[in-house]
Design an enzyme around this catalytic site. Structure first.
Site, short mmCIF file in Angstrom:
data_model
loop_
_atom_site.label_atom_id
_atom_site.label_comp_id
_atom_site.label_asym_id
_atom_site.label_seq_id
_atom_site.Cartn_x
_atom_site.Cartn_y
_atom_site.Cartn_z
CB SER A 47 -0.93 0.00 1.20
OG SER A 47 -0.18 0.04 2.40
CG ASN A 48 4.22 1.59 2.40
OD1 ASN A 48 5.01 0.82 2.90
ND2 ASN A 48 3.19 2.09 3.07
NE ARG A 51 1.67 7.60 1.38
CZ ARG A 51 1.03 6.47 1.71
NH1 ARG A 51 0.39 5.80 0.80
NH2 ARG A 51 1.06 6.04 2.95
CG ASP A 108 3.24 8.59 9.31
OD1 ASP A 108 3.85 8.65 10.39
OD2 ASP A 108 2.89 7.51 8.80
CB CYS A 167 -1.05 9.12 4.81
SG CYS A 167 -0.61 10.85 4.65
CB CYS A 319 -12.02 0.03 11.08
SG CYS A 319 -10.59 0.30 12.13
#
Ligand SMILES: [Zn+2]
Length: 361
Positions: A47-48, A51, A108, A167, A319
């Site tokens: 998922s990194n 970016r 972050d 993020c 979640c």
């Protein structure tokens, strides 16, 4: 030649090898900065990659600091890259920062941001700041020693924990850290060369959807607790506590409000358990990946829809990673729900530990 020599003799500590750290480190290396330190304790996740362009598909699972060093040295083998494969803390921050000329904030989270700020103020190192969220970003240079304000002059108090999603939780446009990180890299090069008007005393705001830059003048706050006239913070404090984070370390005992994904599997497999599983993520996340048998009720709709649930029923809430479902648990408990558990690690842990066919995002 004179400028290039200055860059060569400059050392920069990059805190975080993620979205911001990626363009920063690569452009600094390409420009010929002599020494780059990378502080990051994390490993590369799929998922990194949208970016964090220091890392490639083949790096997934590797420590980010190691992957970063490889990419930087592939680009410019003459850069000395020092890896700090650790989490910056009040205990190690001075030792990490002291050997470097300039610090760049690519973090972050708020606790690391305040820690980086205070350590830089106390050591009189310029702190090149950037932050990003969804479609917006901001950048500045915090340097009380150069006459400007620090991060605390701008934001004296952190937001309440959980108010600002990370993020990973809130999402970020992949090119946004590219833009903000390049602004930070520009400021570092200017500081190293002693050229131009730096962002000291200015906050640059960028909105990608509107494609607009705005600028705010920043003044130093004479009452600032760390860089003001009568500072009350003269050494590093407990930043997790300051930011209201009470999360216990990985190794400690389970929170009594939490269950594991294994517990959630048992509940779903056995209808007689009487436990219902509620997914509090957004519908678009549910579309990407969901656990069969879990009922979708997004956190944002909970306030309006919690009456659809039975306060005497036993619920497991999950979640993406466990943050939002914990907030849902706290909200429902206030409404009189008695039997609630938060699923630790959320659907991400489910994908890792129970069912690899559930996509990660
Ligand atoms: Zn200040």
């Amino acid at each position: 030649m004179a400028g290039q020599k200055k860059l060569r003799s400059t050392s920069v500590l990059c805190i975080g090898a993620g979205g911001l750290g990626s363009p920063i480190a690569m452009y600094l290396a390409a420009a010929g900065i002599g020494k780059i330190g990378i502080v990051d304790f994390d490993t590369v996740d799929y998922s990194n990659l949208q970016r964090q362009i220091l890392h490639t598909d083949a790096d997934v699972g590797r420590p980010k600091a190691e992957s970063a060093k490889e990419t930087i040295n592939a680009l410019n083998p003459h850069v000395e890259v020092i890896i700090h494969n650790t989490r910056i803390s009040s205990e190690n921050a001075f030792d990490l920062i002291r050997p470097y000329d300039i610090v760049v904030d690519g973090t972050d989270n708020f606790s690391t941001r305040y820690l980086t700020n205070d350590a830089c103020v106390l050591l009189k190192k310029p702190n090149v700041y950037g932050s990003i969220f969804r479609f917006e970003g901001q950048a500045s240079v915090f340097a009380p020693e150069l006459g400007g304000p620090c991060y605390r002059c701008l934001y004296p108090e952190p937001p309440p924990p959980g108010m600002v999603p990370s993020c990973a939780e809130g999402g970020v446009l992949g090119v946004l850290p590219g833009i903000i990180g390049c602004i930070q890299a520009t400021e570092i090069i200017k500081l190293a060369l002693g050229k131009g008007d730096s962002l000291v005393g200015r906050l640059l705001l960028f909105n990608a959807l509107e494609m607009k830059f705005r600028e705010l003048k920043l003044r130093r706050d004479p009452q600032c607790p760390v860089c003001g006239e009568h500072p009350t913070i003269t050494e590093l404090i407990d930043y997790e506590m300051f930011c209201g984070i009470t999360a216990e370390p990985e190794t400690s005992a389970m929170n009594p409000d939490e269950v594991t994904v294994q517990d959630m599997k048992r509940a779903l497999d056995d209808p007689k358990s009487g436990i219902k599983v509620i997914d509090v993520r957004e519908p678009d996340e549910y579309e990407i990946a969901h656990v069969e048998g879990a009922q979708l009720l997004p956190l944002g709709q909970l306030q309006a829809r919690f009456t659809e649930l039975d306060p005497n029923q036993q619920y497991y809430l999950h979640c993406h990673h466990g943050g939002r479902s914990m907030r849902a648990l706290q909200f429902l408990r206030q409404q009189g729900f008695k039997y609630l558990k938060n699923v630790k690690g959320g659907i991400s842990a489910w994908s890792d530990e129970i069912d690899h066919s559930v996509p990660k995002y």
